[in-house]
Design an enzyme around this catalytic site. Structure first.
Site, mmCIF file in Angstrom:
data_model
loop_
_atom_site.group_PDB
_atom_site.id
_atom_site.type_symbol
_atom_site.label_atom_id
_atom_site.label_comp_id
_atom_site.label_asym_id
_atom_site.label_seq_id
_atom_site.Cartn_x
_atom_site.Cartn_y
_atom_site.Cartn_z
ATOM 1 N N LYS A 1 18.847 -9.335 -19.533
ATOM 2 C CA LYS A 1 17.824 -10.165 -19.011
ATOM 3 C C LYS A 1 17.024 -10.736 -20.379
ATOM 4 O O LYS A 1 16.244 -10.030 -20.719
ATOM 5 C CB LYS A 1 16.960 -9.362 -18.172
ATOM 6 C CG LYS A 1 16.207 -10.144 -17.025
ATOM 7 C CD LYS A 1 15.138 -11.204 -17.474
ATOM 8 C CE LYS A 1 13.948 -10.687 -17.964
ATOM 9 N NZ LYS A 1 12.883 -11.923 -18.656
ATOM 10 N N GLU B 1 11.908 -0.409 -27.746
ATOM 11 C CA GLU B 1 11.666 -0.960 -29.019
ATOM 12 C C GLU B 1 10.452 -1.829 -28.843
ATOM 13 O O GLU B 1 10.463 -2.921 -28.601
ATOM 14 C CB GLU B 1 12.793 -1.789 -29.349
ATOM 15 C CG GLU B 1 14.093 -1.007 -29.629
ATOM 16 C CD GLU B 1 14.152 -0.258 -31.079
ATOM 17 O OE1 GLU B 1 13.261 -0.468 -31.916
ATOM 18 O OE2 GLU B 1 14.936 0.505 -31.260
ATOM 19 N N CYS C 1 8.761 -8.201 -35.265
ATOM 20 C CA CYS C 1 8.373 -6.948 -35.082
ATOM 21 C C CYS C 1 7.838 -6.241 -36.400
ATOM 22 O O CYS C 1 7.003 -5.169 -36.327
ATOM 23 C CB CYS C 1 8.985 -5.877 -34.194
ATOM 24 S SG CYS C 1 10.785 -5.664 -34.763
ATOM 25 N N GLU D 1 -1.381 -5.468 -32.640
ATOM 26 C CA GLU D 1 -0.600 -6.412 -32.984
ATOM 27 C C GLU D 1 -0.676 -7.699 -32.829
ATOM 28 O O GLU D 1 -0.551 -8.107 -31.737
ATOM 29 C CB GLU D 1 0.876 -5.678 -32.643
ATOM 30 C CG GLU D 1 1.997 -6.846 -33.223
ATOM 31 C CD GLU D 1 3.334 -6.549 -32.448
ATOM 32 O OE1 GLU D 1 3.311 -6.731 -31.058
ATOM 33 O OE2 GLU D 1 4.527 -6.443 -32.940
ATOM 34 N N GLY E 1 13.281 -7.262 -42.417
ATOM 35 C CA GLY E 1 14.260 -7.729 -42.875
ATOM 36 C C GLY E 1 15.403 -6.423 -43.019
ATOM 37 O O GLY E 1 16.059 -6.166 -43.944
#
Ligand code: NAD
Length: 515
Positions: A187, A265, A299, A402, A464
């Protein structure tokens, strides 16, 4: 549709003049509402995708269960061979798919291509894993007994993904899940449906060519309601969710309440710490990329910068200079380093964060506004921003939240211990980075009193990661691990099997129950 967008869509077999079916389980269809995919650079509508209706979602769930029953009996190395073919097919379309990521999500060209490369890399990894998903033989205390730890396929794995990695995150999950013998149902984010359809088409071709049921890599394009229905469904054995803390909290509780397996996550709030002995020539570009790369929509983006007092002025002067050189614009142009934010809502979130910084008296040393000149005014372009809040106290909201945009907050410290305390004293725990040449600092940083994040780097920025190590974060980032390392162990069901080869049946721990 612009010629450029049409060329990219055509190269990936996506129709440009009709509604695109967004459901796949061996056959393509879609009879739910329409989703519009909008280009964040120009505002043009790139395509209209038909979502899954509730009835279709149930059909797909049934099909994935059937597909799981098939794929679990295919030997793992044979599954690896199919993955190798998927890898080849993705690699052949790397540039086209990468361009679609840039077009639909907004990240720059090399990052779009890099995302497809990440899918290719994890396929390579999973091909190897398909011959190495080993259990163990454990020493038994009883004579003539053996204990085995056995890994079997788990069932149906659902992958709910965020907008910012519209290709790679499904790749991390699908490759491991498929190698482990599961059927996977995806999804995707409602704002990146085209990437999901394009990826699924490439995988489906390889499955169909090999006579594998397409529903081992099913797709249900949908919105929040589709996500909720999947999360609640007892037909889903593992829900792997990538997204915000807010939604992750709901998903986690829902899956827990039915005793399903969940892998989370979630958001990051990542800090870089610069010591006086750091190699500034390496640290500066790394902070620049960490904070501005993907327009701050990773993230792992660098959101907090802690500078040692003795180098703070010099570092900030040089960083500002770098910020002033950033090439902003069309993410598909070769020279661009800064593309748009993904949605107009993200621009509002950016503006609100800047407003809050101003209201608490933070010094905005660069940025803080939208780009309003043509042609940037057509898209969601915002200036990368550096701010120095009055206090570096991690209890303040600005340090604890965040903000998914290129906003970097700076704090000045005197001792490494203080910076580590600030690094840790936030709800999230995804990525962190220390810049130093002193091995004693490294020891502190990676040790018991060091960074409590899932990713603890030294002289490497927060952003990264490679696929080889398990990727994920602690605390409110959700404790999930994906990609490399031992992450595959979550996609199987483990059993402890004690086998008695002897002529007696003794009980463990010497328990006597003689009759
Ligand atoms: P989001 O939480 O808004 O959406 C994520 C997914 O959840 C989407 O597919 C959405 O449709 C679905 N969803 C929304 N409400 C739901 C519900 N109630 N039940 C089930 N599903 C629901 O996240 P986003 O804005 O797309 O992505 C940005 C966030 O993702 C950021 O916080 C970022 O840090 C995080 N992220 C984390 C990682 C990581 O590996 N830790 C990687 C990428 C992104």
């Amino acid at each position: 549709l612009s010629t450029r967008a049409a060329t990219i869509l055509n190269a990936l077999d996506l129709p440009t003049n009709t509604e695109i079916p967004g459901v796949y389980d061996g056959a393509w269809r879609g009879s739910g509402d329409l989703l519009e995919s909008k280009c964040p650079t120009t505002g043009e509508v790139l395509g209209r995708v038909k979502m899954a209706s509730p009835k279709e979602l149930h059909e797909v769930l049934d099909k994935t269960r059937e597909a799981y029953r098939y794929i679990r009996s295919v030997p793992a190395p044979k599954r690896g061979e199919i993955l190798r073919q998927v890898r080849e097919a993705l690699a052949a379309k790397r540039d086209e798919l990468g361009a679609l990521v840039s077009l639909e999500m907004g990240k720059i060209k090399t990052e779009g291509q890099g995302e497809v490369q990440e899918f290719v890399d994890i396929c390579d990894y999973a091909v190897g894993l398909s011959r190495m998903m080993n259990g163990r033989v454990v020493a038994s205390e009883r004579p003539g007994h053996s204990i085995l730890e056995v890994a079997n396929p788990l069932g149906v794995v659902s992958v709910l993904t965020a907008f910012n990695f519209p290709v790679a995150v499904y790749g991390w999950n699908f490759a491991l899940s498929f190698a482990a013998g599961n059927a996977t149902i995806w999804k995707p984010s409602e704002t990146t449906p085209l990437c999901a359809v394009a990826v699924t088409k490439i995988i489906a071709q390889m499955l169909e060519k090999n006579g594998i049921p397409g529903a081992v890599s099913a797709l249900v394009t949908g919105d929040k309601c589709t996500g909720e229905a999947i999360t609640e469904s007892r037909d889903v054995d593992l829900v792997s969710f990538t997204g915000s803390e807010h939604v992750g909290r709901i998903v986690g509780k829902t899956v827990q309440s039915r005793f399903g397996k969940v892998l989370l996550e979630l958001g990051g709030n990542n800090a870089s710490i610069i010591m006086p002995d750091a190699d500034m020539n390496l640290a500066l570009p790394a902070v620049f990329f960490g904070a501005i790369g993907t327009a701050g929509q990773r993230c792992t983006s660098t959101r907090r910068l802690y500078l040692h007092r003795s180098i703070a002025d010099e570092f900030l002067t040089k960083l500002r200079r770098l910020y002033s050189t950033v090439r902003v614009g069309d993410p598909l142009a070769d020279s661009t380093l800064l593309g748009p934010l993904h949605t107009t809502k993200a621009v509002e979130t950016y503006a609100a964060a800047i407003g809050h910084l101003r209201s608490i008296g933070a010094e905005i040393i660069t940025g803080g506004e939208r780009y309003l000149d043509s042609p940037l005014d057509q898209g969601n372009f915002v200036q990368p921003t550096i701010s120095i809040p009055k206090s570096a106290n991690p209890a303040d909201k600005i340090w604890r939240t965040e903000t998914f945009a290129p906003v970097l907050n700076v704090g000045i410290f005197d001792e490494l211990e203080q910076a580590i305390e600030w690094n840790n004293n936030v709800p999230q725990g995804l990525s962190s980075s220390l810049w130093t040449r002193d091995i004693r600092n490294v020891g502190k940083w990676i040790g018991p009193a060091g960074s409590d994040a899932g990713i603890v780097n030294v002289n490497v920025g927060t952003s990264g990661a490679e696929i080889g190590a398990a990727f994920g974060g602690n605390k409110s980032t959700g404790w999930g691990r994906e990609s490399g390392g031992d992450a595959w162990k979550q996609y199987v069901r483990w059993s402890a099997c004690t086998i008695n080869f002897s002529d007696a049946a003794p009980l463990a721990q010497g328990v006597d129950f003689s009759i």
